[in-house]
Design an enzyme around this catalytic site. Structure first.
Site, PDB file in Angstrom:
ATOM      1  N   ALA A   1      76.171  25.177 -24.099  1.00 57.93           N
ATOM      2  CA  ALA A   1      76.422  26.448 -24.768  1.00 57.93           C
ATOM      3  C   ALA A   1      75.393  26.751 -25.857  1.00 57.93           C
ATOM      4  CB  ALA A   1      77.826  26.446 -25.382  1.00 57.93           C
ATOM      5  N   LYS A   2      74.710  25.713 -26.361  1.00 57.72           N
ATOM      6  CA  LYS A   2      73.674  25.862 -27.389  1.00 57.72           C
ATOM      7  C   LYS A   2      74.161  26.696 -28.565  1.00 57.72           C
ATOM      8  CE  LYS A   2      69.863  25.255 -24.113  1.00 57.72           C
ATOM      9  NZ  LYS A   2      70.637  25.223 -22.844  1.00 57.72           N
ATOM     10  N   ARG A   3      75.365  26.404 -29.022  1.00 55.03           N
ATOM     11  CA  ARG A   3      75.920  27.127 -30.157  1.00 55.03           C
ATOM     12  C   ARG A   3      75.163  26.755 -31.430  1.00 55.03           C
ATOM     13  NH1 ARG A   3      77.937  30.792 -26.998  1.00 55.03           N
ATOM     14  NH2 ARG A   3      80.050  30.419 -26.197  1.00 55.03           N
TER      15      ARG A   3
END
EC number: 4.1.1.23
Length: 270
Positions: A94-96
């Protein structure tokens, strides 16, 4: 078990450093799945079931589900993996990257809604953007460090006090942030010299390595640069080359064949 314990067990049980990325693109699905409301789940579940004994992790990329309003199928897919293949950890890609209460909500999304075992996180906003994920002690937190895209060098190679920014991320992660042992790092296969440098800095910390297969990363160079002393330490991801190996109703069998070939190619250099 914690994510890191699951990962270590999968490395051994399946004799594999291969992570299969689940990036479902309905335009590339076999004809018999096109138009079905559950096509994304059915496609990914078939890939999972065909390859589960060949991998150390699965990595669904959330954008491929969210863009098609298929978050419910992502939930169902992760539940399917946990039920049918409980020894294989699931990484939500998700590379939040946010702080405070927003980061807390992203952590709830990844770990409580989707029930992923680990999540990818952008550490650009610093330690307090990572802490909400570390509050889940059994989960993995995989920080972007040296990414496989060409533009990654725009920032990741900047000098910060005598070292490159990606080296600072690696050092902070290993020496300051990873007090609970939950952190791993993303280091792209397209830069084996940087993989070796990160390994030098972080010791035996697990590395998620995208970029082989369709992105052209060299398997031999990747493994030799990133393996630990016991021949593990890596989650080497391949997505498109495996997912779309077949074009007809036998797509899952074709995916299994390419996954097996990829795992075996990786193992030759361990």
């Amino acid at each position: 078990m914690t994510f890191t314990q699951m990962l270590a067990a999968a490395w051994q049980k399946n004799n594999s450093l291969l992570c299969v990325g689940l990036d479902p693109d309905p335009a590339k699905f076999p004809a018999h799945l096109k138009g079905r409301d559950d096509a994304i789940f059915e496609f990914c579940a078939a890939i999972v079931d065909a390859t589960a004994d060949l991998v150390c992790a699965f990595k669904p990329q959330i954008a491929y589900f969210a863009a098609r309003r298929a978050e419910d199928q992502l939930e169902a897919l992760i539940a399917h993996i946990h039920e049918k293949h409980p020894d294989i950890p699931v990484i939500l890609d998700a590379k939040r990257g946010d702080i405070g209460s927003t980061a807390e909500q992203y952590a709830v999304e990844a770990f409580e809604r989707f029930k992923a075992d680990a999540v990818t996180v952008n550490p650009y906003m610093g330690r307090d953007s990572v802490d909400p994920y570390l509050a889940y002690p059994d989960k993995g937190v995989i920080l972007l460090c040296r990414t496989s895209n060409a533009g990654g060098s725009d920032l990741q190679f900047l000098d910060v006090g005598g070292e490159k920014l990606y080296e600072r991320v690696a050092r902070l992660s290993a020496e300051t942030w990873n007090t609970s042992g939950q952190i791993s790092l993303v280091v792209g296969a397209t830069f084996p010299a940087e993989i070796a440098r990160v390994r030098e800095i972080v010791g035996d910390m697990p590395l998620l390595v995208p970029g082989i297969g369709a992105q052209g990363g060299d398997i031999e160079a990747t493994v030799k640069a990133g393996r630990t002393a016991n021949g593990t330490g890596l989650m080497i991801n391949s997505s498109r080359a495996i997912l779309y190996a077949g074009k007809d109703e036998h797509f899952a069998a074709a995916a299994r064949q390419v996954a097996a070939e990829t795992r075996d190619a990786i193992n030759r250099y361990r």
